[in-house]
Write an enzyme that holds these catalytic residues in place. Structure first.
Site, PDB file in Angstrom:
ATOM      1  N   TYR A   1       0.781  -0.923  -0.075  1.00 36.10           N
ATOM      2  CA  TYR A   1      -0.251  -0.184  -0.298  1.00 36.10           C
ATOM      3  C   TYR A   1       1.225   0.917   0.055  1.00 36.10           C
ATOM      4  CZ  TYR A   1      -3.625  -2.987   1.538  1.00 36.10           C
ATOM      5  OH  TYR A   1      -4.526  -4.448   1.484  1.00 36.10           O
TER       6      TYR A   1
ATOM      7  N   PHE B   1     -14.087   0.008  -3.046  1.00 33.99           N
ATOM      8  CA  PHE B   1     -13.631   2.116  -3.398  1.00 33.99           C
ATOM      9  C   PHE B   1     -15.336   2.625  -3.737  1.00 33.99           C
ATOM     10  CE2 PHE B   1      -9.946  -0.154  -4.067  1.00 33.99           C
ATOM     11  CZ  PHE B   1      -9.391   0.641  -3.492  1.00 33.99           C
TER      12      PHE B   1
HETATM   13  N1  LIG Z   1      -6.249  -9.204   0.803  1.00 32.35           N
HETATM   14  C1  LIG Z   1      -6.414  -7.891  -0.462  1.00 32.35           C
HETATM   15  O1  LIG Z   1      -6.779  -8.473  -1.050  1.00 32.35           O
HETATM   16  C2  LIG Z   1      -7.491  -6.902   0.206  1.00 32.35           C
HETATM   17  C3  LIG Z   1      -8.317  -5.997  -0.805  1.00 32.35           C
HETATM   18  C4  LIG Z   1      -8.810  -4.900  -0.026  1.00 32.35           C
HETATM   19  C5  LIG Z   1      -8.590  -3.617   1.217  1.00 32.35           C
HETATM   20  N2  LIG Z   1      -8.079  -5.128   1.698  1.00 32.35           N
HETATM   21  C6  LIG Z   1      -8.273  -4.954   2.977  1.00 32.35           C
HETATM   22  O2  LIG Z   1      -9.495  -4.178   3.918  1.00 32.35           O
HETATM   23  C7  LIG Z   1      -9.925  -3.071   4.586  1.00 32.35           C
HETATM   24  C8  LIG Z   1     -11.085  -2.984   4.245  1.00 32.35           C
HETATM   25  O3  LIG Z   1     -10.720  -2.866   2.560  1.00 32.35           O
HETATM   26  P1  LIG Z   1     -11.107  -0.984   2.051  1.00 32.35           P
HETATM   27  O4  LIG Z   1     -10.751   0.187   2.869  1.00 32.35           O
HETATM   28  O5  LIG Z   1     -10.554  -0.822   0.385  1.00 32.35           O
HETATM   29  O6  LIG Z   1     -12.678  -1.114   1.920  1.00 32.35           O
HETATM   30  P2  LIG Z   1     -13.988  -1.000   3.012  1.00 32.35           P
HETATM   31  O7  LIG Z   1     -13.568  -0.772   4.359  1.00 32.35           O
HETATM   32  O8  LIG Z   1     -14.984  -1.417   2.001  1.00 32.35           O
HETATM   33  O9  LIG Z   1     -14.844   1.004   2.425  1.00 32.35           O
HETATM   34  C9  LIG Z   1     -13.877   1.762   2.236  1.00 32.35           C
HETATM   35  C10 LIG Z   1     -14.833   2.702   1.644  1.00 32.35           C
HETATM   36  O10 LIG Z   1     -14.953   3.529   2.871  1.00 32.35           O
HETATM   37  C11 LIG Z   1     -15.705   4.695   2.775  1.00 32.35           C
HETATM   38  N3  LIG Z   1     -16.196   4.627   3.919  1.00 32.35           N
HETATM   39  C12 LIG Z   1     -15.568   4.432   5.277  1.00 32.35           C
HETATM   40  N4  LIG Z   1     -15.993   4.592   6.156  1.00 32.35           N
HETATM   41  C13 LIG Z   1     -16.929   5.338   5.810  1.00 32.35           C
HETATM   42  C14 LIG Z   1     -18.439   6.004   6.146  1.00 32.35           C
HETATM   43  N5  LIG Z   1     -18.788   5.805   7.845  1.00 32.35           N
HETATM   44  N6  LIG Z   1     -19.444   6.056   5.824  1.00 32.35           N
HETATM   45  C15 LIG Z   1     -18.858   6.356   4.603  1.00 32.35           C
HETATM   46  N7  LIG Z   1     -17.833   5.993   3.203  1.00 32.35           N
HETATM   47  C16 LIG Z   1     -16.725   5.349   4.347  1.00 32.35           C
HETATM   48  C17 LIG Z   1     -14.311   5.103   2.529  1.00 32.35           C
HETATM   49  O11 LIG Z   1     -14.067   6.566   1.890  1.00 32.35           O
HETATM   50  P3  LIG Z   1     -13.145   7.842   3.356  1.00 32.35           P
HETATM   51  O12 LIG Z   1     -11.949   6.997   3.120  1.00 32.35           O
HETATM   52  O13 LIG Z   1     -14.036   8.518   3.240  1.00 32.35           O
HETATM   53  O14 LIG Z   1     -13.737   6.997   4.881  1.00 32.35           O
HETATM   54  C18 LIG Z   1     -13.451   4.257   1.431  1.00 32.35           C
HETATM   55  O15 LIG Z   1     -14.301   4.576   0.641  1.00 32.35           O
HETATM   56  C19 LIG Z   1      -8.094  -2.463   3.600  1.00 32.35           C
HETATM   57  O16 LIG Z   1      -8.189  -1.050   4.603  1.00 32.35           O
HETATM   58  C20 LIG Z   1      -7.406  -3.434   3.289  1.00 32.35           C
HETATM   59  O17 LIG Z   1      -6.542  -3.523   5.069  1.00 32.35           O
HETATM   60  C21 LIG Z   1      -7.510  -6.586   1.330  1.00 32.35           C
END
Ligand SMILES: NC(=O)c1ccc[n+]([C@@H]2O[C@H](COP(=O)([O-])OP(=O)(O)OC[C@H]3O[C@@H](n4cnc5c(N)ncnc54)[C@H](OP(=O)(O)O)[C@@H]3O)[C@@H](O)[C@H]2O)c1
Length: 291
Positions: A63, A218
């Protein structure tokens, strides 16, 4: 009791972590590439998470690359004894931000050393092998060679525990014959439920399942049912999506990602939301409609 503690605890490796944690991927720049616009804001999000009791943070050295781990170190090092940092290896970034498989022995070993250096650790708590047989989703194929490399690094003391990410149920079963697999991290949320059976199988064995994109990733989840339920409960749709995951199975550990302290606070407050059976039934219909 503070609200994050209301999520309860579940074993992860040789520790117990709160079921509501934090995913750090959103702290890098746009496209998870380069530095964030506001580094101080990223540091503030991490400190707020830990101040509020979060003791499970998910990250990777790819990342940024390197940036997210360096920000974690700046914000939280020296780490609290009860903080579990889970990282992942298996990919690297191209100069254009592309995601490139990096599962050779040399690449995996380099990735473990990069994580150790950038996080400022002597040993990594948990390392997930992120399968890159396909960048888009789980693809069948043997992971024996890369998993054996991680098992060697575990024996040499650089890695405490090993997990798998972006994998099929067959790869989980085969992996468990090579080394102990302490968690599985795959794409799963209210609208994307391909892993329902895998989650239940892992729950029977006490193995954590850590959904990535719990809020839709996303493009955050959009559903009229979710919005209607949230309005009735006086919560936000994102909070209800997290509360549904906490309710879905006891072995689910959450790592919602955000770059905003305000969103973080809202996400952590989801631990206090109790969903009735009727509401769960209604929310279960979201996946059927999305399919
Ligand atoms: N193993 C893998 O292949 C893999 C792939 C993807 C992700 N991951 C891990 O999984 C974690 C979670 O996934 P993710 O961060 O991609 O997706 P997520 O948690 O499903 O969603 C993140 C998105 O939601 C928004 N968001 C978060 N809280 C919110 C709220 N209360 N109200 C409105 N929007 C909100 C964020 O924007 P803002 O920043 O504006 O809040 C961001 O755009 C990652 O941080 C990573 O550590 C692993």
């Amino acid at each position: 009791m503070t609200s994050v503690q209301q999520s309860g605890v579940f074993p992860l490796g040789d520790r117990a972590v709160l079921r509501l944690g934090y995913g750090a991927m959103q702290l890098a720049g746009p496209g998870v590439f380069g530095p964030p616009k506001d580094r101080d804001a990223a540091v503030a999000v991490l400190r707020e998470a830990v101040d509020r009791g979060v003791n499970h943070i998910d990250t990777s050295d790819f990342y940024g690359p390197h940036v997210t781990n360096q920000i974690i170190r700046e914000a939280l090092h020296p780490y609290a004894n009860d903080l579990t940092i889970v990282t992942k290896v298996g990919a690297r970034r191209g100069a254009d931000g592309s995601w490139i498989p990096a599962m050779t022995p040399a690449e995996l070993t380099q990735a473990v050393h990069d994580n150790l250096r950038n996080l400022g650790l002597d040993v990594l708590d948990v390392v997930n092998l992120r399968s890159m047989l396909s960048v888009h989703g789980p693809a069948e194929g043997s992971l024996e060679a890369p998993l054996s490399v991680l098992a060697d690094l575990q024996r040499s003391g650089l890695v405490r525990h090993i997990g798998l990410s972006n994998v099929t149920p067959t790869q989980v079963a085969d992996g468990r014959k090579i080394c102990e697999i302490v968690c599985v991290q795959n794409y799963y949320n209210l609208a994307h439920r391909a892993d329902d059976a895998l989650i239940d199988d892992l729950a029977r064995d006490g193995v954590p399942y850590v959904p990535f994109f719990p809020l839709g990733g996303f493009s955050p989840l959009q559903s009229s049912t979710l919005s209607a339920v949230a309005a009735r409960l006086g919560a936000t749709p994102m909070q209800v999506a997290l509360a549904w995951l906490l309710r879905r199975a006891p072995n689910i550990l959450l790592i919602p990602g955000t770059s905003s302290v305000a969103h973080l606070r809202k996400n952590l407050a989801a631990a206090g939301i109790v969903l009735s059976d009727d509401v769960v039934g209604e929310l279960d219909g979201v996946a059927t409609k999305a399919a």
